[in-house]
Design a protein around this motif. Structure first.
Motif, PDB file in Angstrom:
ATOM      1  N   ALA A 113     -36.838  13.822  47.962  1.00 37.23           N
ATOM      2  CA  ALA A 113     -36.104  14.832  47.206  1.00 37.23           C
ATOM      3  C   ALA A 113     -34.699  15.006  47.771  1.00 37.23           C
ATOM      4  O   ALA A 113     -33.712  15.076  47.023  1.00 37.23           O
ATOM      5  N   VAL A 114     -34.589  15.062  49.090  1.00 35.37           N
ATOM      6  CA  VAL A 114     -33.271  15.196  49.728  1.00 35.37           C
ATOM      7  C   VAL A 114     -32.441  13.952  49.460  1.00 35.37           C
ATOM      8  O   VAL A 114     -31.241  14.031  49.156  1.00 35.37           O
ATOM      9  N   ASP A 115     -33.064  12.786  49.562  1.00 36.67           N
ATOM     10  CA  ASP A 115     -32.366  11.524  49.318  1.00 36.67           C
ATOM     11  C   ASP A 115     -31.848  11.453  47.881  1.00 36.67           C
ATOM     12  O   ASP A 115     -30.713  11.046  47.643  1.00 36.67           O
ATOM     13  N   ILE A 116     -32.665  11.886  46.928  1.00 34.80           N
ATOM     14  CA  ILE A 116     -32.244  11.888  45.521  1.00 34.80           C
ATOM     15  C   ILE A 116     -31.089  12.856  45.301  1.00 34.80           C
ATOM     16  O   ILE A 116     -30.190  12.601  44.502  1.00 34.80           O
ATOM     17  N   MET A 117     -31.104  13.959  46.028  1.00 39.28           N
ATOM     18  CA  MET A 117     -30.019  14.935  45.883  1.00 39.28           C
ATOM     19  C   MET A 117     -28.679  14.314  46.286  1.00 39.28           C
ATOM     20  O   MET A 117     -27.666  14.537  45.633  1.00 39.28           O
ATOM     21  N   PHE A 118     -28.685  13.549  47.367  1.00 44.74           N
ATOM     22  CA  PHE A 118     -27.441  12.950  47.844  1.00 44.74           C
ATOM     23  C   PHE A 118     -27.115  11.630  47.160  1.00 44.74           C
ATOM     24  O   PHE A 118     -25.939  11.288  47.022  1.00 44.74           O
ATOM     25  N   ARG A 119     -28.142  10.891  46.773  1.00 42.99           N
ATOM     26  CA  ARG A 119     -27.929   9.595  46.104  1.00 42.99           C
ATOM     27  C   ARG A 119     -28.764   9.553  44.838  1.00 42.99           C
ATOM     28  O   ARG A 119     -29.883   9.050  44.843  1.00 42.99           O
ATOM     29  N   PRO A 120     -28.252  10.090  43.728  1.00 47.10           N
ATOM     30  CA  PRO A 120     -29.034  10.079  42.480  1.00 47.10           C
ATOM     31  C   PRO A 120     -29.438   8.654  42.104  1.00 47.10           C
ATOM     32  O   PRO A 120     -28.687   7.701  42.326  1.00 47.10           O
ATOM     33  N   PRO A 121     -30.629   8.500  41.548  1.00 48.73           N
ATOM     34  CA  PRO A 121     -31.098   7.160  41.179  1.00 48.73           C
ATOM     35  C   PRO A 121     -30.218   6.516  40.106  1.00 48.73           C
ATOM     36  O   PRO A 121     -29.748   7.183  39.194  1.00 48.73           O
ATOM     37  N   GLU A 122     -30.022   5.249  40.259  1.00 47.57           N
ATOM     38  CA  GLU A 122     -29.316   4.423  39.281  1.00 47.57           C
ATOM     39  C   GLU A 122     -30.370   3.715  38.424  1.00 47.57           C
ATOM     40  O   GLU A 122     -31.520   3.614  38.829  1.00 47.57           O
ATOM     41  N   PRO A 123     -29.993   3.209  37.264  1.00 41.30           N
ATOM     42  CA  PRO A 123     -30.980   2.506  36.426  1.00 41.30           C
ATOM     43  C   PRO A 123     -31.688   1.347  37.134  1.00 41.30           C
ATOM     44  O   PRO A 123     -32.865   1.098  36.880  1.00 41.30           O
ATOM     45  N   ASP A 124     -30.993   0.666  38.061  1.00 44.76           N
ATOM     46  CA  ASP A 124     -31.644  -0.456  38.745  1.00 44.76           C
ATOM     47  C   ASP A 124     -32.590   0.003  39.864  1.00 44.76           C
ATOM     48  O   ASP A 124     -33.245  -0.822  40.503  1.00 44.76           O
TER      49      ASP A 124
END
Length: 133
Positions: A113-124
């Motif tokens: 969750a923290v990782d997604i907050m700082f690096r939102p997922p890209e389509p790949d």
């Protein structure tokens, strides 16, 4: 998909759900065994970050040792000046063994969750979800 709020993602992670989609079980096929993608949305577990495991380990330390340090302070404050050390070590030692096992999967999904907050997922960062067994 719009990125969920950090509190929502952390709560999802606390309950071993995918922080992104909220899918049950997310990456875990057992208590400690993981698969490489979310069973619901296909988000990759590791998104090209070499030090991902270190963040999850740090989250596990905070989740496990934080309550133990608070409990230590409360017990010492209540029993001061006659602190009984042996029961204190037994209680805290048991907690030091049990809590990391209990919080192992949650620490990984909360770190996600923290990782997604700082690096939102890209389509790949997504693959087709693995087939359900």
């Amino acid at each position: 998909m719009k990125r969920p709020s950090l509190p929502k993602m952390l709560v999802r992670g606390l309950f071993r759900r995918c922080a992104w989609c909220g899918g049950r079980g997310a990456f875990f096929t057992g208590w400690t065994s993981k698969q490489s993608t979310c069973a619901s949305c296909g988000l990759n577990w590791r998104r090209g970050d070499v030090g991902y495991e270190l963040g999850a380990a740090a989250t596990a330390v905070v989740l496990s040792m934080g309550p133990l340090v608070v409990l230590l302070g409360v017990i010492v404050a209540i029993t001061w000046p006659d602190v009984h050390v042996v029961p204190l070590f037994v209680v805290l030692g048991t907690g030091a063994i049990v809590l990391p096992i209990v919080f192992y999967p949650s620490s990984y999904t909360m770190w996600q969750a923290v990782d997604i907050m700082f690096r939102p997922p890209e389509p790949d960062d997504f693959e087709s979800p693995p087939p359900s067994t």
